[in-house]
Design an enzyme around this catalytic site. Structure first.
Site, mmCIF file in Angstrom:
data_model
loop_
_atom_site.group_PDB
_atom_site.id
_atom_site.type_symbol
_atom_site.label_atom_id
_atom_site.label_comp_id
_atom_site.label_asym_id
_atom_site.label_seq_id
_atom_site.Cartn_x
_atom_site.Cartn_y
_atom_site.Cartn_z
ATOM 1 N N GLU A 137 -6.296 -7.284 -1.274
ATOM 2 C CA GLU A 137 -6.703 -7.228 0.167
ATOM 3 C C GLU A 137 -7.962 -6.455 0.489
ATOM 4 O O GLU A 137 -8.125 -5.397 -0.375
ATOM 5 C CB GLU A 137 -5.326 -6.479 0.772
ATOM 6 N N GLU B 191 0.916 -1.096 -0.109
ATOM 7 C CA GLU B 191 -0.156 0.015 -0.043
ATOM 8 C C GLU B 191 0.906 1.294 -0.150
ATOM 9 O O GLU B 191 1.131 1.621 0.903
ATOM 10 C CB GLU B 191 -0.962 -0.033 1.147
HETATM 11 C C1 IDC Z 1 -3.394 -3.867 10.123
HETATM 12 C C2 IDC Z 1 -3.641 -5.167 10.733
HETATM 13 C C3 IDC Z 1 -3.291 -4.876 12.480
HETATM 14 C C4 IDC Z 1 -1.804 -4.228 12.505
HETATM 15 C C5 IDC Z 1 -1.902 -3.243 11.634
HETATM 16 C C6 IDC Z 1 -0.450 -2.585 11.644
HETATM 17 O O1 IDC Z 1 -4.833 -5.761 10.912
HETATM 18 O O2 IDC Z 1 -3.481 -6.273 13.293
HETATM 19 O O3 IDC Z 1 -1.737 -3.831 13.999
HETATM 20 O O4 IDC Z 1 -1.919 -3.670 10.197
HETATM 21 O O5 IDC Z 1 0.575 -3.458 10.958
HETATM 22 C C7 IDC Z 1 -4.227 -2.446 5.623
HETATM 23 C C8 IDC Z 1 -3.028 -2.870 5.660
HETATM 24 C C9 IDC Z 1 -2.728 -3.875 6.746
HETATM 25 C C10 IDC Z 1 -3.625 -3.468 7.844
HETATM 26 C C11 IDC Z 1 -5.007 -3.522 7.538
HETATM 27 C C12 IDC Z 1 -6.095 -3.140 8.657
HETATM 28 O O6 IDC Z 1 -2.371 -3.580 4.397
HETATM 29 O O7 IDC Z 1 -1.374 -4.189 6.955
HETATM 30 O O8 IDC Z 1 -3.501 -4.712 8.919
HETATM 31 N N1 IDC Z 1 -5.135 -2.634 6.541
HETATM 32 O O9 IDC Z 1 -5.682 -1.863 9.166
HETATM 33 N N2 IDC Z 1 -4.767 -1.566 4.736
HETATM 34 C C13 IDC Z 1 -5.729 -0.948 4.924
HETATM 35 C C14 IDC Z 1 -6.201 -1.439 6.277
#
Ligand code: IDC
Length: 471
Positions: free
Chosen positions: A389, A297
């Site tokens: 994702e 991202e």
């Molecule tokens: C989130 C995980 C969470 C973690 C966080 C930080 O769900 O447990 O603490 O990342 O690393 C994304 C990202 C993805 C995120 C997810 C939800 O690609 O890494 O995971 N998210 O926040 N983009 C939008 C949402």
């Protein structure tokens, strides 16, 4: 009788092609037909299909040449071949999966281009240097051996796993296509960060994904920061490769995700990306289940910078694994720019300069509604998209499960044949996770008892029969 000059020239060109293209049979094409079909035109661009029919002896490697007839025409992205342009001359060289062309066999390839308005049909089509006049060269004797008995496959191959049916995937137009050159949609799940949830990905859980969930795809999310790859490159590379093998053994596709998130500029990790992708592409080049996602991202960074990163990382992968599909993250947390005030036109007007490339779109159903769906609808008509994702909850990965928006989203992706992976197949204590906390320590991953509300919904969507065309 005197041979016509054209035939002499064609013969000389064919002889040259033999030297230049060692893959080409001694009996190079002696006749060919090209059907050129414009399939779309818009302000500043156009799309065409090119159907090549080999009227000569069977060949096991081909190169199509033609000349753009208008100086304003330029190649943007082609599919089903390796495309290049030099001056007005365009060349398309066979991919490994479509290199063999028997007598009277055809292959369809295509491309998009930019133009200043005029889009005349190109001229001077040649196949392995021989002019495609629609007839065979009368001076060449017909093949003495019968054409090979390789009719187009109409029955499913042995094995019923997604990889057994579809084989190696490639990009065709705006779709992901299988070995029959037909669009397919892969439906599956994403791991959570391997540094935290590694025990969720083992034989028992992947058995459940393959047999109970009937998942086509596992996205392997290897964080780079937050205790990920940068702390132990060799260890995380091994972990990714092991999960790729577990997926391959069950006939599932594996999408290797270089999970950059913070910092948002993928160029921060450029050298790490080159090192990592050199290793995994060399290790997995022989497999037909691997796809590569080079930046999760990107955020706070221009599309031009992301494209620059992609054009440095993709050649590293292609050096080892030339036919592989590569998915490129987009601006604004892979929102095609929408979350940072932009839209999909920045990618459409300035695509990555490489073949077999798709573009990432991510959404979280409770946060991203109609404006984002509209962007996907518009973009899907023009560029290949892959939802690597998405969550059924809000963008933090938490909050209530939004069944209504999730359903609208997945119905849209199904109708457009856009592949997807759900965040996450893990037992993280957050509502986006499919598995209840504590599940991964055990060995039971089947059925619904171990699933969250989101997990039950996603499993029910993924387990419906796939529609993989085989002819
Ligand atoms: C989130 C995980 C969470 C973690 C966080 C930080 O769900 O447990 O603490 O990342 O690393 C994304 C990202 C993805 C995120 C997810 C939800 O690609 O890494 O995971 N998210 O926040 N983009 C939008 C949402």
């Amino acid at each position: 009788m005197k041979r016509p000059l054209a035939a002499l020239l064609a013969g000389a060109a064919a002889a040259f092609a033999l030297v230049a293209l060692p893959l080409t049979d001694a009996s190079a094409a002696t006749g060919c037909r090209v059907d050129y079909t414009p399939t779309g035109q818009w302000s500043g661009g156009f799309q065409s299909d090119v159907r090549i029919t080999n009227l000569g002896s069977p060949i096991t490697g081909w190169s199509l040449g033609f000349d753009f007839a208008d100086a304003g025409q330029h190649l943007s992205q082609g599919w089903n071949a390796t495309w290049s342009q030099a001056g007005s001359k365009v060349t398309a060289t066979s991919a490994d999966w479509n290199a063999s062309l028997g007598t009277n066999a055809s292959v369809s390839i295509g491309f998009t281009g930019t133009s200043t308005g005029a889009n005349p049909v190109p001229a001077g089509f040649t196949l392995n240097g021989v002019a495609c006049t629609g007839t065979t060269d009368p001076t060449t004797p017909p093949p003495t051996t019968p054409p090979p008995t390789t009719p187009p496959p109409t029955t499913p191959p042995a094995g019923t796993t997604p990889v057994a049916i579809n084989g190696r995937l490639h990009v065709c137009g705006v779709n992901l296509c299988n070995q029959y050159d037909k669009p397919v949609q892969l439906r599956g799940v994403s791991t959570h960060g391997l540094q935290w949830f590694g025990d969720c990905y083992k034989a028992a859980s992947l058995d459940a994904l393959a047999n109970d969930w009937k998942a086509d795809l596992l996205r392997v999310s290897m964080y780079v920061q937050e205790g990920g790859y940068e702390t132990d490159p060799a260890g995380f590379t091994n972990q990714v490769n092991n999960i790729v093998d577990l997926a391959a053994a069950r006939g599932m596709y594996a999408l290797i995700d270089f999970h950059t998130l913070t910092p948002g500029d993928p160029n921060y990790n450029l050298e790490r990306a080159k090192t990592f992708f050199a290793a995994v592409s060399a290790r997995n080049a022989g497999k037909n289940n691997v796809l590569y996602e080079i930046a999760n991202e990107p955020n706070g960074v221009s599309w031009a910078s992301i494209k620059g990163y992609a054009e440095q990382v993709i050649p590293v992968i292609r050096a080892n694994d030339p036919g592989s599909v590569v998915v490129v993250g987009t601006r604004g947390w892979s929102s095609l720019g929408v979350s940072e005030g932009g839209n999909e036109t920045e990618v459409i007007n300035n695509p990555v300069n490489a073949q077999n490339v798709m573009y990432t779109f991510h959404f979280y159903a409770a946060s991203h509604g109609d404006a984002y769906r509209d962007a996907v609808r518009r973009a899907a008509a023009r560029i290949p998209l892959f939802v690597t994702e998405f969550g059924t909850v809000d963008y933090t990965g938490s909050g209530p499960f939004d069944q209504a928006s999730s359903t609208t989203w997945l119905d849209l992706l199904d109708s457009l044949k856009i592949s997807y992976a759900n965040w996450t197949f893990s037992d993280a204590g957050e509502s986006s996770a499919a598995l209840l906390p504590g599940t991964c320590a055990g060995s039971n991953f089947s059925g619904t008892d171990i699933l969250t509300a989101s997990g039950k919904f996603i499993r029910s969507r993924i387990m419906t029969p796939d529609n993989f065309p085989t002819s």
